[in-house]
Write a protein that holds these residues in place. Structure first.
Motif, mmCIF file in Angstrom:
data_model
loop_
_atom_site.group_PDB
_atom_site.id
_atom_site.type_symbol
_atom_site.label_atom_id
_atom_site.label_comp_id
_atom_site.label_asym_id
_atom_site.label_seq_id
_atom_site.Cartn_x
_atom_site.Cartn_y
_atom_site.Cartn_z
ATOM 1 N N ARG A 3 3.607 -1.269 3.620
ATOM 2 C CA ARG A 3 3.042 -1.462 2.307
ATOM 3 C C ARG A 3 3.777 -2.570 1.589
ATOM 4 N N LYS A 8 0.492 -7.466 -6.504
ATOM 5 C CA LYS A 8 -0.882 -7.052 -6.308
ATOM 6 C C LYS A 8 -1.158 -5.630 -6.791
ATOM 7 N N GLU A 11 -0.916 -0.144 -3.668
ATOM 8 C CA GLU A 11 -1.807 0.149 -2.552
ATOM 9 C C GLU A 11 -1.426 1.494 -1.996
ATOM 10 N N SER A 12 -2.380 2.372 -1.983
ATOM 11 C CA SER A 12 -2.071 3.713 -1.529
ATOM 12 C C SER A 12 -1.813 3.715 -0.027
#
Lengths: 1149, 290
Positions: A3, A8, A11-12
């Motif tokens: 990740r 940005k 993000e999961s």
């Protein structure tokens, strides 16, 4: 899977997004300590081919899982239950720590993993491909949970409500998975519906708004319905059920307080202050408290004193106090303020990942500090900052550093960020508890450094920005995808700072956040009279563990005759010397006032000064704007001036500590003057007491007059007419109260020329006890009396013993007899009239241990063991256990060590279990380089088992066990174990090793390296090191490797490094390789089956042999695996646990 | 007089009455009666006696009214005037020729009042007290015999005393407790010199540790009475006091009541607190759940 944390946004790590979760506990039994209920998670798939859903769950028995009302298959696998399988005889901590970190990774929700894996029924695949909503319904129960939920059920008559039985959620970091299945991550937010059906006489307190309470049909129970509409992480969900008394805050009706029966008056008093904390935070953050309500619950047997959860906090009931108690009041208020600060940052604003934890802890700690400054004043605040700074500096220098923002997974992992530690810092659950507390401490100190750089105003603006973003996001629907704005990340935080302040704080972050270590300055100076220049030399030690090099500005304050001047020096690579021009050209003018930093002008007696120098004192980094330790040399008179005239309490305290080295009449006078000065900060005065005692002891041969502080105490606290009698207590003035408490304790440390406590002092303390009269006092004197007992204990000196005679009453020293008389009476009176928190019992127990240790009373743990039993107040138990721990060390008692370890495993109170390990670690019965009869194989096995599988229900406890193991045996294989090599021969005396004649030739045959069997210990250590394979070079050096053999192994080690587990771990997440599983399982089976009852050395030998053969194969395999990994991220059939065992060859051999 | 008089006092009274009867009879003779019925004589005797008694009583009142103890002639005169008697006729009546002289009643044994125990000589009146004032009572009623020394008021001694007294009490008490219960000892060979009351675990250890002891409560009341209100609240605690079968509604109502009264008292203007924990528990809806 790697990740990216960056601009940005979030993000999961999961292929789905959770939006809402229902937790319904429909039955809770206090008798059986069990819970039955279900959860329902509403999730939206984010990838089309989602076929498995991983959730976190520990301890829960899962009956049934349905997805959109269709039965779903599931697999439950928790590799942390038993970290190292296959009862290998490894026993080295390096191996364990790696395996443990791997196991935690394997279920880490932040990596998209979990213990529970649910197969999406094939009927729904199409549905999933359209990314439509899934409802996962899980029925579960919990039987006698050992962690996560704690039941307190007093053993007495009556129903549960009458008995005061209660239950509450607890744990360290994400521990919600212990009591219901969830995504136990701080980054997965969702809205909540919580339902608890409890006995009608009980109250269930949980997060969010209590919507309604409804009776069940039989009217015997009621159901509490809670709604939490603010998106919240599962880890911030909590619960407390008990027959609580309810108090609506009279100042804020949306705030409700709960306590156990009979404590309502205390609750009222304790919480009467809370609204002011609310006001303070809301004002500085210019933001309303984010939740619509707030609840405080005070419970017994708390896991930690303060635990903050969304819209509620769980406190230890022992924080409650009445208006008569002085000492506890500020402590409790601090706890309340801390809990509230964490409501804003920690609960409402959550974090993206573990490496962003420092931001939350930092901000909450920082605003808590601001509250401290406002509430207790600047002196207290600066004192606290200094204390925290000293603590973190000491810890980092001891252990090698605390890293706030560890970055993992980037490139080659040669530089494991925490190679100096015996645990991984990749997960909160592998951290030593002490490390974690120090981590929090460093986090808020760094926030303060940022404030120094960008100003408090900007700082608060940043916080406000974070909060307002989050609160906007919180009111949005899930579909808006705004919820991730409620998560804070390091980069987001830094960006906010640069946006708001326009300043570049990157160097600061790099120095203190991305890097561990503190700065160590050594300063000295000379005054150049001709040039009228101060030549300051500042050296740094940046090679010792835990240090780092500092380059940048450094403030130096010089107090001259003409005033105080700040200079900012630029600390650079090679410049050690700094010339600072002095202002005061003149010699001292007669009768001229000296201007101080704060503009004050004071008269000073300048006769003590060096006639040629205008310098009064010099301070390096007076604002504590570097995380540092400063050792500065200046003459005694300069310290004395600094103590008397510098207005900063930190400077005064530094001066006091420095003066210990200058036992002169002038130091004595300076300290006495400070002691008497009522404007002086009371903590400085208290510190001066102890320094004065030390100085008096150093000057004992030339000391004149009565014992130090005696006349002072008499003047301040005794009657005018009869100076031998203390005034009746009146503690209205807290400053003098604290001084009155401290002075006798410090006085008792005085020693005469025979190194005994002067009779005069002892009689003085006994008189204080005798004439103590609290009848007219508004406040309780229990802390004062407890300190008088501490003073008695301080006065005890080692008994003069002839030929180790047995201690009996007859040869009891008459002074000790008097002391014992008092202790007996105090301890007995406590049974009849107990003091608040039993402070007096605690002091008595400590004093008895001191008497035992000094040989006046026979050393015997029986008394302490009885006080350590469950059912005594926790403070008493801890004091008693501390004595037993000490006894275990001094008397090397195996029996007591066993008793303690049994308690670690069985005690009902988690905090006690944790504390025993903690105390054993701090005061260990032996350490790794020490010969001790206690150190034997059985103990190793026992502790190994404890950390391997016995503590899987409590992260903190497991890490505590790891700490203890490290302290006792070090990183490598414990030296007391029989060796797999020839060294074994010499270990015969430990009667564990039976020589297997067949093995000797074999081992020689298979061992190309020369084995020098005459040097068993050091060698074996070195040997194990190499094979443990993830050891750093220093470790080996440290572990006393003497011979060339170790050197060879060491090189071998280097060669092997490419395939070290550490590296692999970092490059990929915990992943499983079905390919390599085959040969491995063969291997482990083999090693397992091979003569289990046989000699351990044999085993190891075989391991080693096998490994040699497998080594090269392995490397290849790993390469394969890395490719394989990407293809098959859901190596489903292969459990994380087996993944770890896969790794074991490279680790274990 | 149906009863037999027996005591000397009764005899005395009978004798007086007989004399009065003689007087009445002679007066009747003087007035010309030759005989009279016994009952008539008795009635007249009664009347006479009452009259004389009234004179005596009134005369005493008059004399006491003027702060004297013995009536003087003028008291008698005023009395007689008050009773409607023409005093001026009295000398003439006394000197009437036909009056009969009655011999004084024989003085029989005067009733003796039993003599109180006397201790010592009664004090004579000091010069400023008139002689007609009553005598001092017996000395034993006012004389004191000091049996203790002068109380000490020296601060040091007081403190010393208070300290040692407390210490003695404490020691005796704890020794007693130690004697009567289980003990622990620091010395294996001796269990009596420093007896420690054995440590006994509590079922609910935090209560004794946190709640102030009764002694302290008392002290608190003495030094600061503002806390008193709070303490009474403990008496009717809402939840834990309720037994199993007490109606849950009632219990809930008491919670409500108590809490409102409690917080309402602090800020009086706002009486209605809307807190979800104070709301009444709802009845279950029939067949709502699946």
């Amino acid at each position: 899977m790697n990740r990216k944390k960056g601009d940005k946004g979030f993000e999961s790590p999961r292929p789905y997004k959770l939006t809402h979760q229902v937790v319904c506990i429909n039955n809770i039994s206090f008798q059986r300590k069990s819970v039955v209920g279900y959860v329902e998670l509403t999730i939206f798939p984010t990838v089309a081919n989602l076929n498995r859903i991983k959730l976190n769950s520990k301890q829960c028995r899962i009956y049934r899982v349905r997805v959109n009302d269709l039965e779903a298959a599931f697999i439950y696998n928790d590799p942390t239950l038993e970290v190292c399988h296959n009862e290998s005889k490894q026993r080295n901590l390096n191996y364990f720590s790696n395996a443990y970190a791997a196991a935690v990774s394997a279920v880490d929700p932040d990596a998209g993993n979990g213990e529970l894996c649910i197969k999406v029924p094939s009927e729904l695949w199409k549905h999933v491909d359209e990314l439509k909503v899934l409802k996962v319904h899980i029925n579960f129960s919990l039987d006698q949970p050992e962690g996560g939920l704690h039941f307190v059920v007093p053993n007495m008559e009556g129903n549960m409500a009458e008995r005061g039985a209660h239950v509450f959620s607890c744990g360290y970091q994400n521990s919600t998975r212990f009591w219901f299945p969830c995504v136990d991550s701080y980054s997965e937010l969702c809205t909540w519906k919580l339902e608890y059906t409890v006995d009608a006489a009980m109250v269930a307190v949980s997060n969010g708004d209590l919507v309604e309470t409804v009776y069940t049909h039989d009217m015997r129970k009621k159901t509490f319905h809670y709604m939490l509409t603010i998106p919240t992480a599962a880890s911030n969900i909590s619960l407390a059920i008990g027959p609580f008394e309810i108090l609506v805050d009279p100042y804020m009706h949306e705030v409700t307080h709960f306590c156990l029966p009979q404590l309502l008056p205390l609750l009222k008093h304790t919480t009467s202050y809370l609204h002011e904390v609310f006001e303070f935070y809301e004002e500085i953050l210019t933001c309303r408290y984010p939740y619509s309500c707030f609840k405080t619950v005070f419970i017994d047997e708390a896991y930690v004193e303060v635990a903050a959860y969304a819209s509620m906090s769980i406190f230890s009931t022992n924080l409650l106090h009445s208006a008569m108690i002085i000492d506890e009041t500020p402590l409790t208020r601090r706890c309340l303020a801390q809990a509230l600060a964490q409501q804003f940052f920690g609960c409402f604003i959550s974090r993206m990942s573990w490496s962003d934890e420092w931001v939350l802890k930092g901000i909450s700690g920082y605003i808590y500090g601001l509250w401290m400054k406002k509430t207790f004043g600047v002196n207290e605040y600066r004192h606290w900052i200094k204390q925290e700074l000293d603590q973190i500096v000491a810890y980092e220098l001891k252990t090698g550093g605390v890293l706030l923002h560890p970055i993992f997974g980037g490139g080659k992992e040669k530089d494991n960020p925490a190679s100096h530690l015996h645990f991984s810092i990749k997960h909160p659950h592998t951290l030593s508890w002490e490390y974690y507390t120090m981590f929090q401490c460093k986090a808020h100190l760094v926030m303060r450094l940022i404030e120094n750089r960008i100003s408090m105003e900007f700082m608060l603006q940043v916080f406000n920005k974070l909060l307002s973003l989050a609160s906007t996001a919180s009111s949005q629907k899930f579909q808006s995808h705004m919820w991730s704005q409620m998560l804070v990340s390091t980069s987001g935080f830094l960006k906010s700072i640069s946006n708001v302040s326009g300043k570049d704080i990157q160097p600061l972050i790099k120095q203190w956040v991305d890097q561990s270590g503190v700065v160590k300055f050594y300063g000295s100076f000379a005054f150049n009279r001709k040039r009228n220049v101060l030549e300051l030399e500042i050296k740094q030690d940046y090679t010792s563990p835990g240090t780092q090099k500092y380059v940048g500005p450094l403030k130096v304050t010089v107090q001259e005759l003409d005033g105080s001047f700040n200079h900012t020096l630029q600390i650079e690579e090679n410049s050690l010397k700094h010339d600072i021009p002095c202002h005061s050209k003149s010699r001292r003018n007669k009768k001229k006032k000296i201007p101080l930093m704060n503009g004050e002008e004071v008269d000073m007696d300048l006769s003590a000064m060096d006639a040629d120098s205008p310098l009064l004192w010099i301070r390096i980094d007076p604002d504590m704007s570097v995380l540092r330790k400063v050792e500065f040399e200046q003459s005694d008179f300069m310290w004395q001036y600094q103590l008397r005239y510098e207005r900063d309490v930190v400077a005064q305290e530094e001066a006091i500590l420095a003066l210990e080295k200058f036992p002169t009449p002038a130091s004595r006078l300076a300290l006495t003057d400070i002691l008497e000065q009522e404007q002086c900060f009371y903590r400085v005065r208290m510190l001066a007491c102890f320094c004065l005692a030390k100085i008096a002891n150093s000057m004992v041969s030339t000391w004149t007059g009565p014992p130090a502080m005696k006349s002072l105490f008499t003047r301040m606290f005794c009657c005018k007419t009869c100076p031998n009698i203390v005034k009746t207590n009146n503690f209205m003035n807290f400053q003098s109260y604290f001084l009155q408490k401290t002075m006798p304790v410090a006085m008792a440390l005085l020693r005469d020329v025979h190194n005994l406590c002067p009779k005069e002092v002892l009689m003085f303390i006994l008189d204080l006890i005798k004439y103590n009269d609290n009848r007219k006092n508004k406040f309780s004197d229990n802390y004062y009396r407890a300190e008088l007992i501490d003073a008695l204990a301080n006065s005890v000196t080692p008994a003069v013993s002839v030929n180790n005679e047995v201690r009996t009453l007859d040869n009891l020293n008459p002074d000790v007899r008097l002391i014992l008389e008092e202790i007996t009476r105090f301890l007995n009176m406590e049974k009849l009239l107990p003091s608040y928190r039993h402070t007096i019992t605690v002091s008595c127990l400590k004093a008895i241990r001191v008497l035992q240790k000094n040989g006046h009373v026979p050393s015997d743990p029986a008394l302490f063991k009885s006080y350590a039993e469950y059912g005594h107040f926790i403070d008493i138990r801890i004091a008693a256990l501390e004595a037993v721990v000490d006894y275990t060390k001094v008397d090397r008692s195996y029996e007591e060590l066993q008793w303690l370890l049994t308690m670690v495993q069985n005690d009902p109170v988690p905090y006690i279990r944790h504390k025993i390990l903690d105390m054993l670690t701090k005061n260990p019965p032996f350490t790794k380089n020490m010969e001790s009869p206690l150190c034997n194989e059985a103990l190793v096995d026992q502790l190994w088992k404890l950390m391997n599988s016995g503590t899987s229900h409590d992260w903190r406890l497991r890490c505590g066990a790891v700490d203890l193991y490290f302290t006792l045996f070090g990183l490598s294989r414990p030296s007391c174990l029989p060796l797999p090599e020839l060294g074994l021969v010499l270990n015969l005396k430990e009667k564990k090793a039976v020589l297997n004649p067949t093995i000797i030739p074999e081992s020689i045959a298979n061992n190309p390296e020369p084995v020098n069997s005459t040097n068993n210990h050091g060698q074996s250590v070195g040997f194990q090191n190499t094979f443990s394979n993830s050891q750093e070079e220093e470790e080996i050096d440290m572990d006393t490797v003497h011979d060339s053999q170790a050197f060879i192994y060491h090189h071998l080690n280097m060669l092997e490094r490419p395939s070290t587990p550490g590296k692999e771990q970092s490059s990929g997440e915990m992943s499983m390789h079905p390919v390599s599983a085959a040969p491995l399982s063969v291997f482990s089976k083999e090693s397992n089956s091979s003569k289990h009852s046989d000699h351990h050395h044999h085993h190891h030998h075989e391991h080693k042999k096998k490994k040699k053969k497998h080594k090269h194969k392995h490397k290849h395999k790993h390469k394969h695996d890395n490719k394989e990994k990407e293809k098959d991220p859901f190596a489903f059939s292969n459990s994380p646990a087996s993944a770890r065992s896969i790794r074991s060859p490279s680790l274990s051999d | 007089g149906a009863k037999h008089a027996s005591t000397p006092a009764d005899n005395y009274h009978l004798a007086r009455r007989r004399t009065l009867q003689v007087v009445v009879s002679s007066l009747l003779t003087e007035a010309g009666f030759e005989s009279a019925e016994k009952a008539a004589v008795e009635t007249l005797t009664e009347m006479l006696q009452s009259y004389i008694s009234e004179i005596g009583r009134s005369a005493k009142s008059y004399c006491e009214h003027t702060a004297r103890t013995q009536p003087t002639l003028s008291d008698i005169v005023v009395t007689l005037v008050e009773m409607g008697f023409n005093v001026e006729t009295l000398p003439a009546y006394a000197k009437r020729s036909q009056r009969m002289v009655i011999t004084a009643p024989p003085v029989t044994n005067q009733p003796v009042t039993p003599k109180a125990l006397t201790a010592g000589q009664n004090k004579p009146h000091p010069s400023h007290i008139p002689g007609h004032f009553p005598e001092f009572p017996d000395p034993h009623t006012y004389i004191k015999t000091p049996t203790y020394r002068e109380p000490v008021s020296d601060y040091q001694v007081l403190r010393e005393k208070a300290a040692s007294q407390r210490r003695d009490v404490e020691r005796a008490l704890t020794r007693f407790m130690a004697k009567t219960g289980e003990t622990q000892s620091l010395f294996k060979d001796d269990v009596s010199t420093f007896p420690l009351i054995a440590a006994r675990p509590f079922t609910v250890p935090y209560l004794t540790a946190l709640l102030p002891s009764e002694l302290e409560m008392q002290q608190m009341e003495e030094t600061d009475s503002s806390e008193q209100d709070d303490q009474t609240d403990t008496e009717n605690l809402p939840l834990h006091m309720s037994t199993d079968d007490s109606g849950p509604e009632k219990e809930n109502a008491s919670v409500l009541q108590q809490n409102t009264s409690l917080s309402g008292s602090r800020n009086g203007e706002e009486n209605v607190i809307d807190n979800p924990y104070l709301r009444p528990v709802k009845k279950p809806k029939i067949r709502r759940k699946k």
